[in-house]
Scaffold this active site. Sequence first.
Site, mmCIF file in Angstrom:
data_model
loop_
_atom_site.group_PDB
_atom_site.id
_atom_site.type_symbol
_atom_site.label_atom_id
_atom_site.label_comp_id
_atom_site.label_asym_id
_atom_site.label_seq_id
_atom_site.Cartn_x
_atom_site.Cartn_y
_atom_site.Cartn_z
ATOM 1 N N LYS A 3 0.837 -1.200 0.000
ATOM 2 C CA LYS A 3 0.000 0.000 0.000
ATOM 3 C C LYS A 3 0.873 1.252 0.000
ATOM 4 O O LYS A 3 0.598 2.214 -0.707
ATOM 5 C CB LYS A 3 -0.944 -0.016 1.216
ATOM 6 N N ASP A 47 -11.172 2.626 3.562
ATOM 7 C CA ASP A 47 -11.485 1.209 3.353
ATOM 8 C C ASP A 47 -12.986 0.997 3.115
ATOM 9 O O ASP A 47 -13.405 -0.067 2.668
ATOM 10 C CB ASP A 47 -11.053 0.381 4.576
ATOM 11 N N GLN A 100 -4.784 -1.687 9.291
ATOM 12 C CA GLN A 100 -4.608 -3.014 8.684
ATOM 13 C C GLN A 100 -5.211 -4.098 9.578
ATOM 14 O O GLN A 100 -4.901 -4.172 10.767
ATOM 15 C CB GLN A 100 -3.107 -3.268 8.431
#
Length: 280
Positions: free
Chosen positions: A52, A119, A96
């Site tokens: 990422k 997200d 995460q």
Amino acid sequence: MAEIIDGKAISTQIKDELKTKVSELKASGKSIGLAVILVGNDPASAVYVRNKKKACEYIGIESLSYELPEETTEDELLKLIDELNNKNNVNGILVQLPLPKHINEERVLDAISPLKDVDGFHPVNVGALSIGRKGFVSCTPAGVIELLKRSGIEIEGKECVVIGRSNIVGKPMAQLLLRENGTVTIAHSRTKNLKEVCRRADILVVAIGKPKFIDSEYIKEGAVVIDVGIHRQEDNKLCGDVDYDDVFPHVSYITPVPGGVGPMTIAMLMNNCVKSISLQ
Ligand code: NAD
């Protein structure tokens, strides 16, 4: 002859488009910052975070890295999120997953400002998707829609079957196909006659989490098959939820694993980061 949907090429195309947009934003004095939080030492998570950050670098997004020890408390993590929610140079916040067991994942995700939730997991964004309002959409299903559109596959009026009803893939996938005017069925572990249901599908999206589960008996001749699953086999090679070789002769389009849906997830995360500027 089936056409292979090249997720790697499509994701590169998207990242290049975003790179141009970011340099235009920079020229007008705006910059984009993504805060990436990793708690603990899970090696797979460390690889995802690294990828990422690499994508951010490529596109020109500033990534701020927070690598916290395994023993970080939930309160400490919530405090950091609160600080990041209030920081002007942070447009997106990504935690995460999975988090260590002593931390309540739901509480942490709910603490992220919906305006920075790149997200697309916050209940506000999930709700926005279901009632057709603006917001962040979960990256993997958003990536599937891009794969279909950029491959010239029409969704409107098509029989779409999604296998899997998880909050991050199956459910938002079904919402997005519905938004594109597909006729959508969600199948899951309790579905009866799964083969029959799947054989109705013009577009079959598979997100079950079981290696090579879907073979040609589940496929209508000429269907489009999108495989979200990803598994490492004993020989160290990757495979999906679909038995690719068995299904291939019967489909019109198919995504490979690797190189199908996988690369799209990060591309759509980057897209959400760029989108954060207009949402904020
Ligand atoms: P999950 O385990 O949360 O959900 C699996 C779903 O499949 C459940 O809703 C369940 O009802 C359904 N299911 C399980 N067994 C079934 C059966 N026998 N018949 C019908 N339905 C069944 O998984 P998830 O998070 O949605 O992920 C699904 C797959 O996609 C996994 O392989 C995961 O690794 C992969 N994934 C890939 C990406 C990517 O970027 N490529 C992102 C997220 C998930």
